[in-house]
Design an enzyme around this catalytic site. Structure first.
Site, mmCIF file in Angstrom:
data_model
loop_
_atom_site.group_PDB
_atom_site.id
_atom_site.type_symbol
_atom_site.label_atom_id
_atom_site.label_comp_id
_atom_site.label_asym_id
_atom_site.label_seq_id
_atom_site.Cartn_x
_atom_site.Cartn_y
_atom_site.Cartn_z
ATOM 1 N N LYS A 67 0.787 -1.196 -0.081
ATOM 2 C CA LYS A 67 -0.125 0.272 0.252
ATOM 3 C C LYS A 67 0.850 0.966 0.387
ATOM 4 C CE LYS A 67 -4.305 1.654 1.288
ATOM 5 N NZ LYS A 67 -3.782 2.610 -0.475
ATOM 6 N N LYS A 91 4.777 1.996 8.384
ATOM 7 C CA LYS A 91 4.157 3.214 9.183
ATOM 8 C C LYS A 91 2.812 1.892 8.681
ATOM 9 C CE LYS A 91 3.081 7.118 7.130
ATOM 10 N NZ LYS A 91 2.435 7.894 6.516
ATOM 11 N N LYS A 103 5.189 2.713 -3.132
ATOM 12 C CA LYS A 103 5.008 3.915 -3.515
ATOM 13 C C LYS A 103 5.165 4.017 -5.098
ATOM 14 C CE LYS A 103 4.885 7.732 -1.308
ATOM 15 N NZ LYS A 103 3.776 7.726 -0.088
ATOM 16 N N THR A 187 -6.302 11.962 8.721
ATOM 17 C CA THR A 187 -4.607 12.422 9.087
ATOM 18 C C THR A 187 -4.710 13.320 9.851
ATOM 19 O OG1 THR A 187 -3.545 11.889 6.694
ATOM 20 C CG2 THR A 187 -1.747 12.999 7.787
ATOM 21 N N ASN A 218 -4.393 20.573 3.685
ATOM 22 C CA ASN A 218 -5.444 18.962 4.418
ATOM 23 C C ASN A 218 -5.269 18.809 5.734
ATOM 24 O OD1 ASN A 218 -6.205 16.273 4.948
ATOM 25 N ND2 ASN A 218 -7.270 16.727 3.816
ATOM 26 N N SER A 349 -7.280 4.810 4.503
ATOM 27 C CA SER A 349 -7.729 4.480 3.301
ATOM 28 C C SER A 349 -7.632 2.509 3.420
ATOM 29 C CB SER A 349 -6.270 4.358 2.516
ATOM 30 O OG SER A 349 -5.914 5.771 2.175
HETATM 31 P P1 NAD Z 1 -1.384 20.245 1.424
HETATM 32 O O1 NAD Z 1 -1.593 19.986 0.298
HETATM 33 O O2 NAD Z 1 -2.847 19.391 1.495
HETATM 34 O O3 NAD Z 1 -0.666 21.812 2.016
HETATM 35 C C1 NAD Z 1 0.272 21.675 2.465
HETATM 36 C C2 NAD Z 1 -0.086 23.265 3.452
HETATM 37 O O4 NAD Z 1 1.906 23.804 3.672
HETATM 38 C C3 NAD Z 1 0.196 23.999 2.100
HETATM 39 O O5 NAD Z 1 -0.809 24.713 2.683
HETATM 40 C C4 NAD Z 1 1.197 25.004 1.457
HETATM 41 O O6 NAD Z 1 1.395 26.451 1.087
HETATM 42 C C5 NAD Z 1 1.965 24.524 2.811
HETATM 43 N N1 NAD Z 1 3.513 24.598 2.692
HETATM 44 C C6 NAD Z 1 4.589 23.784 1.387
HETATM 45 N N2 NAD Z 1 5.859 24.403 1.007
HETATM 46 C C7 NAD Z 1 5.541 25.197 2.926
HETATM 47 C C8 NAD Z 1 6.764 25.991 3.767
HETATM 48 N N3 NAD Z 1 8.463 25.539 3.116
HETATM 49 N N4 NAD Z 1 6.473 26.739 5.295
HETATM 50 C C9 NAD Z 1 4.986 26.808 5.228
HETATM 51 N N5 NAD Z 1 3.888 25.757 4.530
HETATM 52 C C10 NAD Z 1 4.326 25.000 3.439
HETATM 53 O O7 NAD Z 1 -0.850 18.710 1.602
HETATM 54 P P2 NAD Z 1 -1.552 17.557 2.966
HETATM 55 O O8 NAD Z 1 -2.281 16.605 2.253
HETATM 56 O O9 NAD Z 1 -1.890 18.736 4.175
HETATM 57 O O10 NAD Z 1 0.195 17.172 3.121
HETATM 58 C C11 NAD Z 1 1.228 17.831 4.010
HETATM 59 C C12 NAD Z 1 2.435 17.039 4.614
HETATM 60 O O11 NAD Z 1 1.332 15.746 5.303
HETATM 61 C C13 NAD Z 1 2.532 15.808 3.775
HETATM 62 O O12 NAD Z 1 3.973 15.781 3.549
HETATM 63 C C14 NAD Z 1 2.331 14.787 3.136
HETATM 64 O O13 NAD Z 1 2.863 13.790 2.764
HETATM 65 C C15 NAD Z 1 1.765 14.516 5.081
HETATM 66 N N6 NAD Z 1 0.762 13.446 4.961
HETATM 67 C C16 NAD Z 1 -0.784 13.802 4.008
HETATM 68 C C17 NAD Z 1 -1.091 12.464 4.008
HETATM 69 C C18 NAD Z 1 -2.847 13.081 3.832
HETATM 70 O O14 NAD Z 1 -3.729 12.450 4.132
HETATM 71 N N7 NAD Z 1 -2.974 13.837 3.307
HETATM 72 C C19 NAD Z 1 -0.832 11.114 4.825
HETATM 73 C C20 NAD Z 1 -0.249 11.170 5.379
HETATM 74 C C21 NAD Z 1 1.097 12.006 5.583
#
Ligand code: NAD
Length: 420
Positions: A67, A91, A103, A187, A218, A349
């Site tokens: 996954k 994880k 991945k 998350t 998000n 998921s």
């Molecule tokens: P997203 O694109 O919705 O949000 C990312 C946010 O980070 C945006 O608001 C962007 O403006 C901001 N950002 C980008 N660069 C930045 C910086 N240098 N400083 C401050 N803010 C910055 O993405 P997401 O889904 O919220 O994912 C965020 C993190 O969480 C990633 O590392 C992702 O791999 C991890 N993650 C997400 C999920 C999921 O279910 N969405 C699951 C596990 C891990």
């Protein structure tokens, strides 16, 4: 071997020191089980054809089908895909999902593609990897720059190839195509459950503890929203364009409304005055809990010296470098590691996959309670391992996961069985 994968594998060796492992285990986890590279030839809107490099890596499937998400980014490379697949293996094991880790990625700048080109690219990905993925083999999901619609296209393409609807091949789909309720905030919610569960152990309390969240997307938004609703004071928030600090606190819902209206958090008001800072400076402001929820490698050996938080909840993947980790451990900062803190996403998921296979869909209250019941005992176990072995929480999470993977590997018989 690339640097990222090399660094990722170091965690394995570190965790192995605390377990009495059969030699088979480390041998099995040394390299990915299989990796497929392809070139996706896509017809562009102007009639030309362009090829994009793409990969899918299935790191280990001892505990079940693999996954992991599919990332679209210009800098995606085999090294990164392998490292991320390795992380996913651990994880899934930390939170006891019956999955291995995988991945995928495509080296592409999605800003340069039209919507139709993006659809053709996504469908081409599935055609290239159709024999590699599958509902009982390898189940992709969204990652950076892929979303529910991308997953919908991919599920549709796979269904066309196999000649029947096959929603369980991919998770993170739109609700109307077999997605799950509760996936959008899963998350952030998982991290929130972990933090609240360990609150007393961490000497935190909603009425006294201040929180800074880096990355108001998000994950960061939902995490901040839930903590704020319970009384935590959110004193700092940032996105890619701006960072706000307000000692009297910020209301994440109001800041999100501002962001939707204006495209950025810049200029949003706090309960009192909000001060605008650089993103980097925000990480070093006064707070009790720091939540990186944006990108990899945000805290390194240098700025780790200046972090004032006592607790870091890693909602992003890999926000702290190994050098940063060393400094934080030395300074007594507790890091709740990504493979535990952000595992709520892959857990829901998994719920989506179970619902697709059963053809029976759960109400939101079930999703929330099952997520809570899934995350809390694992957080407790990681905490206990930390205390028992006097190690940091990241190593404890790897020990916990490796113990489970090792038990599965040796269930086929290890050296001790065959040589006795
Ligand atoms: P997203 O694109 O919705 O949000 C990312 C946010 O980070 C945006 O608001 C962007 O403006 C901001 N950002 C980008 N660069 C930045 C910086 N240098 N400083 C401050 N803010 C910055 O993405 P997401 O889904 O919220 O994912 C965020 C993190 O969480 C990633 O590392 C992702 O791999 C991890 N993650 C997400 C999920 C999921 O279910 N969405 C699951 C596990 C891990």
């Amino acid at each position: 071997m690339g640097q990222l994968f090399h660094e990722a594998r170091k965690r394995l060796r570190q965790a192995a020191k605390f377990l009495d492992l059969d030699p088979d285990v480390l041998e099995k986890l040394k390299y990915p089980k299989e990796t497929l590279a392809a070139s996706l030839l896509v017809r562009m809107d102007d009639g030309s054809r362009r090829s994009f490099k793409a990969w899918r890596c299935r790191y280990d499937d001892t505990r079940g089908p693999t996954k992991g998400g599919i990332r679209y980014h210009p800098a995606v490379c085999l090294d990164e895909v392998m490292a991320l697949a390795f992380w996913m293996t651990f994880k899934c094991a930390v939170v006891n999902l019956p999955y291995g880790g995988a991945k995928g990625g495509v080296a592409v700048d999605t800003n340069q593609l039209s919507k139709s080109e993006l659809e053709r690219l996504s469908r081409a990905y599935v055609r290239a990897f159709a024999n590699f993925i599958g509902p009982d083999r390898d189940i992709p999901a969204p990652d950076m720059y892929t979303n529910a619609m991308t997953m919908g296209w991919m599920a549709d393409e796979f269904s066309t190839i196999v000649g029947q609807p096959s929603p369980a091949v991919i998770t993170g789909k739109p609700l109307q195509l077999g997605g799950s309720l509760g996936r959008d905030d899963a998350t952030g919610r998982g991290g929130y459950y972990v933090l609240r569960h360990l609150e007393r152990d961490l000497r935190l309390s909603p009425d006294k503890s201040r929180v800074i969240v880096q990355g108001f997307g998000n994950v960061g938004y939902h995490g901040a929203r839930m903590l704020h609703a319970d009384g935590y004071r959110i004193v700092g928030l940032s996105d890619s364009q701006s960072a706000l600090y307000a000692a009297d606190g910020l209301d994440p819902i109001a800041v999100m409304e501002h962001k939707k209206r204006t495209g950025s958090i810049r200029g949003a008001m706090g309960h009192g005055r909000a001060q605008e800072l650089t993103n980097k400076a925000l990480l070093e402001q006064e707070c009790d809990i720091l939540i990186p929820a944006a990108m990899e490698n945000q805290i390194d050996a240098q700025n780790a010296q200046n972090i004032q938080a006592r607790v870091i909840l890693e909602l992003a993947n890999g926000p702290i470098t190994p050098g940063g980790d060393q400094v934080l451990n030395h300074r007594g900062v507790t890091v709740i590691p990504d493979i535990l803190a952000n595992a709520g996403g892959v857990t829901v998921s998994y719920f989506e996959w179970v619902q697709n296979k059963a053809g029976y869909y759960w109400p939101l209250t079930d999703i929330h309670s099952r997520l809570k019941q899934g995350m809390e005992p694992e957080a407790r176990r990681v905490w206990d391992i930390r205390l028992e072995k006097e190690i940091d929480m990241r190593t404890a999470a790897y020990v916990h996961a490796l113990d489970r993977i090792a038990a599965a590997v040796t269930a086929h018989g290890g050296k001790a069985y065959f040589c006795s």
